[in-house]
Design an enzyme around this catalytic site. Structure first.
Site, short mmCIF file in Angstrom:
data_model
loop_
_atom_site.label_atom_id
_atom_site.label_comp_id
_atom_site.label_asym_id
_atom_site.label_seq_id
_atom_site.Cartn_x
_atom_site.Cartn_y
_atom_site.Cartn_z
N ASP A 259 -23.35 86.40 78.91
CA ASP A 259 -22.04 86.69 78.35
C ASP A 259 -21.99 88.21 78.12
O ASP A 259 -22.99 88.92 78.29
CB ASP A 259 -21.79 85.90 77.06
C1 NOJ Z 1 -16.89 86.98 76.05
C2 NOJ Z 1 -16.61 85.51 75.93
O1 NOJ Z 1 -17.53 84.93 75.03
C3 NOJ Z 1 -16.66 84.75 77.25
O2 NOJ Z 1 -16.18 83.46 77.04
C4 NOJ Z 1 -15.89 85.47 78.31
O3 NOJ Z 1 -15.97 84.74 79.52
C5 NOJ Z 1 -16.44 86.86 78.48
N1 NOJ Z 1 -16.31 87.59 77.22
C6 NOJ Z 1 -15.74 87.65 79.58
O4 NOJ Z 1 -14.46 87.95 79.22
#
Ligand code: NOJ
Length: 745
Positions: A259
């Site tokens: 993430d």
């Molecule tokens: C953080 C989030 O937790 C995740 O769900 C998302 O896909 C990513 N950012 C990318 O935007």
């Protein structure tokens, strides 16, 4: 003969391999202000990017692909990814709302439509479905989740994966799915986002992992790791769960991405400085590093020198680190091959991406919105006559922006038909509207909510003035529809809240309107299950409408005026009080179980009145009356390999069509460990014409009663005991009829 991936791997340098592991945001694109090359442009020119997420147009994706190919000695293309959580341009209801439809066919259709829109704009992968079980309404990301139940969530994981990928990911209009967030992100302490989860391995295996197992079995191509630690090990370093369970036990052979800055965050988790964090993440099976660029920075040296960090308890040779880099790079390339990009780097980036028809999407969104609404109470007020004089009051009566809900990155509030417009279109006359109150009363909270862009509109008049205006409108009406709830930025990432209840001004507004003596219909727009408190008592009818997307208000209008019949069922328990969280119908019984009223020395809350009302998981009303007959079993004693059939007759005894979700739960009165009070094992949705009667049958087998015993993750086994189990069938998790079934050894 060697495949394309093998050939590339044989030719690539270490630096080229490391470049493939870098996952960057499109951000400002290739140039900024006075035609300065952005970091992304520089990285592309140096062959240091494997994939880009968040491009906002086909043209920019194409331009990036051209740069990537030019910058890569071997012409290796990027893949493009985007957060397509509940629709791309056409925003559907929030995932938690869609889950309340319990209609997996519908959910699959919304995912397929979103895939077609995203792929027409050059996306190859979407960071979806989000399949974190969520049982704590304080956690803002409940909005993105399929709710509290592993079986329902697993079916949704399959439906979403199928909808996004289709039978063939390479077919036009399809994209690769990325299951997230792996894992137990919804079990964070106190519902605080990014916090850690400490839980029994049995809970992990029985509650949080099944949706991932189901999504993998459906063929999901990608998985994203979660920010939290699980039982002391941050997920970005959790080798036993990623390489061990996900790949080893569960057979996942796709790509695992971090993430956003998840690798870097291992340092803040106190797992060590950047080089240690990088080795831990790579070893754990995180193939791509999103945003932080720590792989790019640290791996060249690590792959030369290895690591010896006794203070972190970590030592690995340079050869081992090169092997891990190879492993990760191979997985990136394999996904690119599966996406057809190694054959055609411009796949999906042609000048005319065939976007699906927006009108078809709107129609689907409206149907989905109506099916996501849950009717919680109705004292014969709904449906309204189109002739009724309606006062439409409250902060969402004319709202567009909040209706999109969180994670609607490519949505447009102008596409939303507001509730007043929807009612006018349906009834032929505009309702009288009034703002009523502001969404929040505390200016500092308003400021925080506006952090991500202007979301919360504020009326400078005092609450008393606003309520007075609402009352003036209400007095001239036959019925009052009052819209309450939370703003879109109240829910979502980084939006945990201490007290998941209706804002106090909304309670005061409802109470004031009730004084008029007119029937009050309360419509809640929210991203999480809110404790409704007194509002639920006061309301003559109560609809939980979530944030329903571009056609959310139209779906609500359809329900209000009977153009659609309510069929939504809660996918989460609505707490009676914001303090009784986390919460689930499937909680385990204690040695001193609650008996429906507070009693000293039994499980319960001293300060929660017995009259306080929870709305149970699976609950929802319709406009008709569905009666259940007495259920029966094909046998009451079964051999371990028997298939038992449970049959129940459901009759629509009312005057209108009804869609009933017949729910089958089970409980295990004697087991080796404490098991959930009851757990969903199956459900079926049937639509019954007025007066129609139907037999609904469920096939039951012994495997549905397997449960995990896990002194450790590695020693986990799924067991099944012979003996008595109970089956509970009915319209929700509470109002069921029970049957005994005995399994022989
Ligand atoms: C953080 C989030 O937790 C995740 O769900 C998302 O896909 C990513 N950012 C990318 O935007």
């Amino acid at each position: 003969m060697k495949g394309k991936v093998d050939r590339l791997m044989a030719e690539m340098t270490l630096a080229e391999k490391i470049g493939q592991l870098n996952l960057l945001p499109a951000g400002e694109g290739l140039v900024t202000g006075a035609a300065q090359a952005t970091t992304l442009a520089q990285r592309l020119a140096a062959g240091q990017v494997g994939a880009v997420f968040g491009t906002k147009s086909l043209a920019s994706a194409r331009a990036m692909q051209e740069r990537a190919i030019a910058g890569s000695r071997l012409g290796i293309p990027l893949f493009f990814a985007e957060d397509v959580i509940h629709g791309h341009r056409t925003i559907f209801p929030l995932p938690v709302a869609l889950a309340c439809s319990w209609d997996v066919g519908l959910i699959e259709k919304t995912a397929a439509f979103a895939a077609a829109e995203a792929s027409a704009e050059g996306q190859h992968v979407v960071f979806s479905p989000m399949i974190d079980i969520a049982r704590d309404p304080r956690w803002g990301r409940v909005a993105e989740s399929p709710g509290e139940d592993p079986l329902l969530a697993s079916r949704i994981a399959v439906a979403m994966t199928r909808g996004l990928q289709g039978p063939d990911m390479l077919a036009p209009g399809r994209v690769a799915a990325c299951l997230k967030h792996f894992v137990a992100y919804g079990a964070t302490q106190s519902g605080r986002d990014y916090d850690n989860a400490s839980l029994a391995w049995e809970d992990l295996l029985g509650i949080y992992l099944p949706p991932f197992a189901a999504g993998c079995e459906a063929g999901a191509a990608c998985v994203m790791a979660s920010f939290n630690a699980v039982n002391k090990v941050p997920m970005h370093a959790h080798a036993p769960l990623i390489e061990g369970w996900l790949r080893g036990r569960n057979g996942f052979d796709g790509l695992v991405v971090s993430d956003y800055t998840g690798v870097k965050e291992l340092t803040a988790h106190r797992l060590g400085p950047a080089p240690v964090a990088v080795v831990r993440a790579l070893f754990a099976g995180i193939d791509m590093d999103m945003v932080g660029e720590d792989y790019l920075r640290e791996l060249p040296t690590l792959a030369e020198a290895g690591i010896d960090a006794p203070e972190a308890g970590l030592a690995l040779s340079s050869a081992a680190i090169r092997d891990l880099t190879d492993r990760a790079c191979r997985r990136v390339l394999t996904l690119k091959e599966r996406l057809g990009l190694l054959d055609d780097p411009f796949r999906g980036l042609g000048a005319t991406g065939a976007a699906p028809k927006r009108q078809a999407g709107r129609k689907l969104a409206r149907r989905a919105a109506a099916q996501s609404v849950v009717l919680l109470k109705n004292n014969a007020v709904l449906p309204l006559s189109s002739k009724a004089r309606v006062a439409l009051v409250g902060p969402f009566a004319r709202d567009r922006r909040n209706m999109l809900g969180t994670w609607s990155v490519s949505g447009n509030a102008d596409d939303v038909v507001s509730l007043d417009e929807a009612v006018a279109a349906l009834t032929g006359k505009a309702p009288r509207t009034a703002w009523g109150v502001n969404i929040v009363e505390e200016p500092w909270l308003e400021q925080r909510l506006n952090v991500h862009g202007v979301t919360v509109e504020h009326d400078a008049r005092s609450e008393a003035e606003l309520i007075e205006e609402a009352l003036a409108v209400a007095r001239q009406a036959d019925v009052i529809v009052v819209t309450v709830g939370e703003a879109k930025e109240h829910a979502g990432e980084s939006s945990s809240c201490l007290s998941p209840d209706l804002p106090a001004p909304h309670h005061r507004l409802i109470a004031a309107l009730k004084q008029t003596g007119k029937p009050v219909v309360v419509v809640v727009f929210a991203g999480r299950p809110l404790a409704l408190g007194g509002a639920a008592e006061v309301a003559d009818a109560l609809l939980y409408a979530w944030h329903g997307g571009v056609a959310g208000p139209e779906g609500v209008a359809d329900i209000l005026f009977g153009a659609a019949t309510p069929s939504g069922r809660l996918c989460v328990t609505l707490p009676a009080h914001p303090g009784e969280v986390p919460l689930s119908y499937a909680e385990e019984p204690t040695g001193r179980p609650y008996r429906g009223h507070f009693q000293k020395f039994l499980t319960g809350w001293l300060d929660l009145p017995d009259t306080a009302r929870r709305y149970p998981f699976g609950f929802g009303l319709g406009y008709s009356e569905v009666r259940y007959g007495t259920p029966s079993l094909s046998v009451t004693v079964a051999a371990a390999d028997d298939r038992v059939v449970l049959t129940v007759r459901v009759q629509n005894a009312g005057p209108r069509e009804a869609t009933e979700t017949v729910q089958l739960y089970a409980s295990d009165p004697v087991a080796r460990i404490t098991r959930p009070a009851r757990f969903l094992i199956d459900f079926q949705q049937v639509t019954l014409a007025a007066g129609e009667c139907r037999e609904v049958s469920f096939q039951i087998d012994a495997d549905q009663f397997r449960y995990p015993i896990a002194p450790s993750l590695e020693a986990a086994e799924w067991v099944r005991d012979p003996g008595l189990v109970q089956l509970h069938v009915g319209p929700n998790s509470r109002d069921t009829q029970s049957l005994d079934l005995t399994w022989l050894a």
